[in-house]
Design a protein around this motif. Sequence first.
Motif, PDB file in Angstrom:
ATOM      1  N   MET A 185       0.831  -1.207   0.000  1.00  0.00           N
ATOM      2  CA  MET A 185       0.000   0.000   0.000  1.00  0.00           C
ATOM      3  C   MET A 185       0.866   1.259   0.000  1.00  0.00           C
ATOM      4  N   ARG A 186       1.949   1.232   0.753  1.00  0.00           N
ATOM      5  CA  ARG A 186       2.852   2.390   0.816  1.00  0.00           C
ATOM      6  C   ARG A 186       3.643   2.537  -0.473  1.00  0.00           C
ATOM      7  N   SER A 187       4.126   1.413  -1.003  1.00  0.00           N
ATOM      8  CA  SER A 187       4.923   1.457  -2.227  1.00  0.00           C
ATOM      9  C   SER A 187       4.110   2.005  -3.393  1.00  0.00           C
ATOM     10  N   SER A 195       0.914  12.135  -0.892  1.00  0.00           N
ATOM     11  CA  SER A 195       0.881  11.862   0.539  1.00  0.00           C
ATOM     12  C   SER A 195      -0.296  10.951   0.881  1.00  0.00           C
ATOM     13  N   SER A 196      -0.303  10.461   2.109  1.00  0.00           N
ATOM     14  CA  SER A 196      -1.416   9.621   2.565  1.00  0.00           C
ATOM     15  C   SER A 196      -2.731  10.376   2.515  1.00  0.00           C
ATOM     16  N   ALA A 197      -2.708  11.657   2.873  1.00  0.00           N
ATOM     17  CA  ALA A 197      -3.921  12.464   2.898  1.00  0.00           C
ATOM     18  C   ALA A 197      -4.509  12.662   1.507  1.00  0.00           C
ATOM     19  N   VAL A 214      -7.716   1.574   5.122  1.00  0.00           N
ATOM     20  CA  VAL A 214      -7.996   2.044   6.486  1.00  0.00           C
ATOM     21  C   VAL A 214      -6.727   2.048   7.327  1.00  0.00           C
ATOM     22  N   GLU A 215      -5.944   0.981   7.252  1.00  0.00           N
ATOM     23  CA  GLU A 215      -4.733   0.880   8.073  1.00  0.00           C
ATOM     24  C   GLU A 215      -3.681   1.914   7.679  1.00  0.00           C
ATOM     25  N   MET A 216      -3.690   2.340   6.427  1.00  0.00           N
ATOM     26  CA  MET A 216      -2.726   3.331   5.973  1.00  0.00           C
ATOM     27  C   MET A 216      -3.219   4.764   6.131  1.00  0.00           C
ATOM     28  N   GLY A 217      -4.473   4.939   6.530  1.00  0.00           N
ATOM     29  CA  GLY A 217      -5.015   6.282   6.663  1.00  0.00           C
ATOM     30  C   GLY A 217      -5.449   6.886   5.347  1.00  0.00           C
ATOM     31  N   TYR A 218      -5.666   6.053   4.315  1.00  0.00           N
ATOM     32  CA  TYR A 218      -6.160   6.535   3.036  1.00  0.00           C
ATOM     33  C   TYR A 218      -7.685   6.628   3.091  1.00  0.00           C
TER      34      TYR A 218
END
Length: 271
Positions: A185-187, A195-197, A214-218
């Motif tokens: 998810m981050r990659s 950014s995540s936001a 959800v876990e990544m704050g997306y």
Amino acid sequence: MLPGYLIDMDGVIYRGTDLIEGAVDFINELKKRDLPFIFLTNNSQRTRRDVVTKLSRMGITVGEEHIFTCAMATARFLAQSKPNGTAYVIGEGGLLHALHRNGYSIVDHDPDYVVVGEGRSMNFEMIEAAVRMIENGAKLIATNMDPNCPTQNGLRPGCGAIVAMLEAATKKKAFSVGKPSPVMMRSARQELGISSAQTTMIGDTMETDILGGVEMGYRSVLVLSGGTALGDLDYYAYQPDLVVDSIADLNKEEFFQLEGARFPKMERLLA
């Protein structure tokens, strides 16, 4: 702050060989608005080029930069963890190609890792060999933990089912890189340079797409055109930010005006 989109494929863009209505229009609208997006798949069988060709034949024209697979995420993770390492692979072309591109050699004895992906070429002899290698110290890596894969003829065992057999035989737990793992998810977000936001995950599966988001704050959007029904949401402690019938429901001005902020209540776009 323009948003960017991580978009699942099977169940969101197409089902098997059938394109989901509205998918072409939505992708064309993203390109028209110059909004970054990438297709995110837990299928490790195909290379980026293979996926681009499949989408092209369905009427969706994108470049290889718009594709990010769990095979790519796995290969990059291993290259960072142990550069120029070795792997015994249970999987097919997409996974082999990704590992080679990231400096890995494929071997049939004494590997650093046993790497498991999807495929139909697996046999029990390969499973026995993998068990012995894990017992001798090779680390077990899963491209994903999906228990099954949908096909035109019904379900077939997925990567997670193969991995479960190896885990049971060796009493060693696999490390999974594919969705919902933060590694993938981050990659994928980093591929878009946002950014995540700014990131929105669009998917059809609660256990992978939505949980990963959800876990990544997306922000997360669940489409009901795939493997999840609206009534299924009652069984989950986490929820998507938005639920729609299909990706066609997102191709409207109200959705694109939600840039840079959390989604409002689900009813806004469901009404």
